[in-house]
Design a protein around this motif. Structure first.
Motif, short mmCIF file in Angstrom:
data_model
loop_
_atom_site.label_atom_id
_atom_site.label_comp_id
_atom_site.label_asym_id
_atom_site.label_seq_id
_atom_site.Cartn_x
_atom_site.Cartn_y
_atom_site.Cartn_z
N ARG A 194 0.82 -1.20 0.00
CA ARG A 194 0.00 0.00 0.00
C ARG A 194 0.87 1.26 0.00
O ARG A 194 0.58 2.24 -0.70
CB ARG A 194 -0.92 0.00 1.21
N ASP A 204 2.20 1.87 -3.39
CA ASP A 204 1.16 2.42 -4.26
C ASP A 204 1.09 3.94 -4.09
O ASP A 204 0.97 4.69 -5.05
CB ASP A 204 -0.17 1.77 -3.90
N ARG A 205 1.17 4.36 -2.83
CA ARG A 205 1.14 5.80 -2.53
C ARG A 205 2.32 6.51 -3.20
O ARG A 205 2.19 7.58 -3.78
CB ARG A 205 1.18 6.00 -1.02
N ILE A 247 4.00 5.51 -5.83
CA ILE A 247 3.85 5.53 -7.28
C ILE A 247 2.97 6.72 -7.70
O ILE A 247 3.26 7.41 -8.67
CB ILE A 247 3.25 4.20 -7.79
#
Lengths: 219, 271
Positions: free
Chosen positions: B150, B153-154, B156
């Motif tokens: 997670r 993802d942040r 990216i």
């Protein structure tokens, strides 16, 4: 957020154009505060107060004026003149909503849907009050999508989908794979714990039945 | 044309610094001119992993603030002569970094080297943002754990919005480096599957680095694993990743658990 209306001469034509706009988007001015920018009008305007009355008669809620000339009579009645900030407000896009909302297609005019081609990453927030949002990728855990209308997610919904934020109880949420942290429609929400476990990982739609959220598999 | 590469993750402890050192050394061993830059101001580690901690005189902050010239701060590796280190300062904090200073230093490094590899601090604050700011390529280091995925993802999302390339409307090249991959735990389904991580993050895979004793040992003696034990599985995975960064097509190897004959005999237990 307030809208700014800037009347121009000749006033008759300007009012006619405004009427045409209201005709296309009847709800556009509904509940929206409006500031009237009078700086574009000549000093010797005969009846500024009358113009403002014309606007009110069209259901426009005036909260203030800008650029009014001090010599004009009756202007103070229309709210405190706002200080001339020097920088005019940004022009706002006016959506052309169909008069009959059940009409299937909206031909031309401003789009009232938003298509996101990228995945929505954790920490990102997509807010689109004007209509539907379609996401081609996934919505990550810790990301959120908010829409005035419905939300369509062609990837996996792992974050939050919040539909009908402008008070639209007929909005729905669709996703190809449900692993959501939260789904909400018009203020009614369900967290992951509340969702039927049989639906997790499946293509699902969610809608409101009165004050209750319903979910069902799409396959 | 020099490439600026940021090694980043969001989460701490996933192997950014180890990967920076190993990839930097691997690229340098193949003849490329490489500098590894420690952006973790205040918590510097890269000098230790590179075994250069006793040779630090000037650091990134001195160069950013104009107190030292770049050449005074660069430390050339004793084992691979095309590998250099620009250390961070341990006594300052991230506020000592200025956007203008970083831009100037990265610009100077671009002229001297083929690869500028920036070791990002953990987090999503100023230090991490400045480390990624001028990157052309990002290596997102991720462990097969939900929290790490997670956070990646942040990061990216930030790579796609807060870098110079993104602001110019260009795309920053992003690669996923899966580290601390434990074949035994993977076999028992105790970790996220590689396919699931790839599906969630949807960026191309640069390599899978197995969790290994060699990596830990190399860190402790101050040598990148690609220099210290080049034949180990982890080092081979880093060498392959470095070749992929240079644009070569190399098959991805998924680390497997090696089971001896006893393991085969007693590997299955009836629950």
């Amino acid at each position: 957020m307030a809208l700014v209306l800037a009347p121009e001469l000749p006033l008759g034509e300007w009012l006619a154009a405004l009427d045409a706009q209201i005709d296309r988007s009847p709800s556009f001015f509904e509940g929206r505060p409006v500031v009237v920018d009078l700086a574009g009008l000549p000093r010797e305007l005969p009846d500024a107060a009358g113009l403002l009355q014309e606007l009110e008669r069209r259901g426009i809620h005036i909260i203030g004026t800008e650029g009014a000339h001090p010599s004009w009579q009756g202007i103070e009645a229309w709210g405190r003149p706002l200080p001339n900030a020097g920088k005019p407000g940004r022009p706002i896009e006016v959506p052309d909503e169909p008069r009959d909302t059940s009409a299937a297609a909206d031909h031309g005019g401003e789009p009232n849907s938003l298509v996101i081609e990228e995945p929505v990453r954790s920490g990102q927030s997509i807010v689109f009050e004007r209509g539907d949002v379609t996401v081609l990728g996934s919505v990550a855990s810790g990301a959120e999508v908010m829409a005035g209308g419905s939300i369509h997610i062609y990837g996996t919904l792992r974050g939050r989908a919040i539909a009908g934020i402008a008070g639209n109880g007929r909005a729905r949420v669709f996703c190809r794979k449900l692993q959501a942290e939260l789904v909400a429609i018009d203020g009614v929400y369900q967290t992951a714990d509340d969702m039927p476990s049989a639906l997790i990982g499946r293509p699902v739609q969610a809608w409101l039945d009165g004050e209750q959220m319903k979910m069902t598999a799409l396959d | 044309m020099a490439k600026v590469l940021v090694v980043t993750s969001g989460k701490g402890g996933v192997g950014k610094t180890t990967s920076t050192a190993a990839l930097g050394a691997a690229l340098a061993q193949s003849g490329e001119n490489v500098v590894v830059v420690d952006f973790d101001v205040g918590l510097r580690n890269l000098d230790l992993i590179m075994g250069s901690e006793r040779r630090v005189v000037y650091d990134l902050i001195n160069v950013v603030q104009g107190d030292a010239k770049l050449n005074q701060a660069l430390i050339r590796d004793k084992r691979v002569e095309t590998l250099s280190l620009l250390p961070a300062s341990q006594t300052r904090d991230k506020d000592a970094l200025t956007p203008e200073g970083v831009e100037r230093v990265v610009g100077e490094l671009r002229e001297k080297f083929d690869w500028v590899i920036c070791d990002s601090p953990a987090g999503i604050e100023k230090g991490a943002l400045l480390a990624m700011r001028h990157a052309d390529v990002a290596v997102v280091v991720t462990n097969p754990e939900v929290s790490s995925v997670r956070d990646s993802d942040r990061i990216i999302g930030m790579l796609d919005s807060k870098t110079v390339k993104a602001e110019k409307g260009e795309r920053i090249e992003k690669h996923l480096l899966l580290t601390r991959y434990d074949p035994a735990r993977a076999a028992r389904s105790e970790m996220l599957k590689t396919d699931d991580v790839l599906e969630i993050l949807s960026i191309p895979l640069l390599g899978i680095i197995p969790e290994s004793e060699e990596v830990l040992r190399a860190s402790n003696i101050g040598a990148p694993v690609t220099l210290n034990s080049p034949s180990s599985a982890a080092a081979r995975a880093y060498f392959d990743a470095a070749r992929r960064l240079k644009g070569e097509k190399v098959e991805i190897v998924v680390p497997l658990q090696r089971t001896g004959i006893i393991g085969k005999l007693f590997g299955r237990r009836v629950a």
